[in-house]
Design an enzyme around this catalytic site. Structure first.
Site, PDB file in Angstrom:
ATOM      1  NE  ARG A 207      -3.272   0.165   2.994  1.00 55.77           N
ATOM      2  CZ  ARG A 207      -3.418   0.447   4.300  1.00 55.77           C
ATOM      3  NH1 ARG A 207      -3.098  -0.451   5.211  1.00 55.77           N
ATOM      4  NH2 ARG A 207      -3.879   1.607   4.678  1.00 55.77           N
TER       5      ARG A 207
ATOM      6  CB  SER B 231      -3.909  -2.019   8.315  1.00 53.38           C
ATOM      7  OG  SER B 231      -2.597  -1.821   8.754  1.00 53.38           O
TER       8      SER B 231
ATOM      9  CE  LYS C 198      -0.329  -2.888  12.506  1.00 56.01           C
ATOM     10  NZ  LYS C 198      -0.554  -2.468  11.151  1.00 56.01           N
TER      11      LYS C 198
HETATM   12  N1  URA Z   1      -1.461   2.315  10.889  1.00 56.78           N
HETATM   13  C1  URA Z   1      -1.554   1.003  10.526  1.00 56.78           C
HETATM   14  O1  URA Z   1      -1.136   0.116  11.244  1.00 56.78           O
HETATM   15  N2  URA Z   1      -2.129   0.722   9.342  1.00 56.78           N
HETATM   16  C2  URA Z   1      -2.614   1.663   8.516  1.00 56.78           C
HETATM   17  O2  URA Z   1      -3.126   1.327   7.474  1.00 56.78           O
HETATM   18  C3  URA Z   1      -2.502   2.996   8.910  1.00 56.78           C
HETATM   19  C4  URA Z   1      -1.921   3.306  10.109  1.00 56.78           C
END
Ligand code: URA
Length: 445
Positions: A170, A185, A189
């Site tokens: 990206r 995203s 996580k």
């Molecule tokens: N922080 C992230 O971990 N992912 C993103 O897409 C944007 C900010």
């Protein structure tokens, strides 16, 4: 389904089956899909968006693409909760919040990041503390969470590995600024930490990651709803980042401020107000309290009794830092060779009032001082930054500087001073800061 078929469906704005999203994301983690295919997919999502169900599927698939932490076997006597922020300047919230809610009975396995762009990183700040190891072995991490209530560490190898590849693509295909992709995203996580509840701090203003208040709002709503639908009850707060949150920005200078706040000083400062609001949400979401009043009482007690400071001290020593860090922080934290005031230009004896702050520019100036990174593999100078930064609505004059600059040389200090002056708009009219807590979004299941 072949990857190109899934990409074609999104290109043609057709719905994507959840099972196919899952298989696609797992193939990314397993390296069975090329960067070109990831790029085509993210561009199709960028252009056509995703339904809520699709974002939930992308999020859970990202979460499940690697190791998902399990805490049941530890039989912890409290909920597993965490907070994430879109990042800012002078945003030391995590450093106070984690120990504070842990002192109230929560368990906080906090995976934090390094500085990104103009925003400071919790890990860089913690590494100002000599010996602090943000990459303990997994068993050690679990142990510290169990015994201390909180451990703030960096991301290790196998948490949401699919996101690492997707984010990398990206970054170079102009597809970062997509709410569905950002949501998946961040949450992919975060939810891999096996949380019972999550609180999200989405910033709005000149130092925010999102470009407009509308986009920040949209992201806050998306994160709260998607995480909750993915099984982790989540609340997102929209908070002001139109000026540095704490009156300092850098690494060691933010640790100094953190210690003061944990000692109960400046309990009503802007940064403590935001931290308190997030803490209330975490205690309520973790069912440690029945309501806001109970949460406030519990938090106050944890601060004034010294319990929150004690948890911070224990976390530091358990993760390799000095056992007497709270008492002798001056001895351990690096100080810059040049520390001097930055006065507004040509105010003479005339008082000027701070009208606006380009917060992003303040953050970039810290990066340029050496407090952040210009390249991924660069090291950080923990001693540099700004302290004593004045707020919007406060005055400056020939006695009262805009801030103190901490720099490695006179030249670096002069450059940073010029950048700071340019970031501050001064005027004669009274000015008020934006509302700190602008909105609250509770996720809908
Ligand atoms: N922080 C992230 O971990 N992912 C993103 O897409 C944007 C900010």
């Amino acid at each position: 389904m072949l990857p190109q078929e899934l990409i074609r469906l999104k290109r043609d704005n057709q719905p994507l089956p959840a099972a196919e999203i899952k298989a696609f994301v797992q193939s990314i983690a397993d390296d069975r899909i090329s960067d070109a295919q990831i790029g085509a997919f993210t561009m199709a999502v960028f252009l056509n968006g995703m339904s809520r169900e699709e974002v939930v599927a992308l999020t859970t698939a990202t979460r499940d693409s690697g190791h998902v932490m399990q805490w049941d076997s530890l039989n912890l006597p409290g909920p597993i909760v965490d907070k994430h922020s879109t990042g800012g300047v002078g945003d030391l919230v995590s450093l106070v919040l984690g120990p504070w809610v842990a002192a109230c009975g929560a368990f906080v396995p906090m995976i934090s990041g390094r500085g990104l762009g103009h925003t400071g990183g919790t890990l860089d700040k913690l590494e100002s503390i000599p010996g602090y190891d943000p990459y303990p072995e997994p068993d050690r991490f679990r142990d510290v969470v169990k015994t201390t209530g909180v451990a703030i560490i960096g991301q290790t190898g196998n948490l949401a590995p699919a996101d690492k590849r997707i984010y990398g693509v990206r970054d170079v295909t102009a597809t970062v600024e997509s709410i569905p992709l950002i949501t998946a995203s961040i949450l992919g996580k975060k939810l891999a930490s096996g949380l019972d509840a999550l609180v999200m701090d989405v910033k709005v203003g000149s130092g925010a990651f999102m470009p407009t208040p509308e986009k920040s709002r949209e992201l806050a709503k998306s994160i709260a709803n998607v995480a909750t639908q993915a099984g982790t009850p989540t609340t997102a707060l929209l908070t002001d980042m139109s000026q540095p949150l704490a009156p300092c920005a850098g690494n060691a200078v933010e640790i100094v401020e953190t210690l003061a706040l944990l000692r109960g000083e400046r309990s009503n400062s802007r940064v403590m107000q935001v931290t308190r609001e997030l803490a209330v949400e975490m205690l309520m979401a973790g069912k440690l309290v029945a309501n806001r009043e109970e949460a406030l009482t519990k938090l106050e007690k944890a601060l004034t009794s010294g319990a929150a400071a004690e948890v911070f001290a224990r976390m530091v020593s358990e993760l390799g830092g000095p056992a007497d860090f709270m008492e002798r922080s001056d001895h351990y934290l690096a100080t810059a060779p040049v520390i001097q005031p930055v006065y507004a230009e040509q105010t003479g004896d005339v008082r000027k009032i701070v009208q606006r702050i380009d917060t992003r520019a303040v953050g970039m100036s810290v990066v340029e001082l050496g407090g952040g990174r210009l390249r991924n593999d660069a090291s950080v100078d923990h001693s540099v930054g700004f302290s004593d930064i004045v707020e919007i609505g406060e005055h400056v004059d020939s006695q009262r500087p805009i801030a103190m600059v901490h720099a490695k040389s006179e030249d670096a200090a002069a450059l940073a001073a010029a950048q700071l002056r340019a970031a501050f708009t001064l005027g004669d009219a009274p000015a008020t800061a934006d509302t700190l807590l602008q909105d609250t979004f509770r996720g809908e299941a």
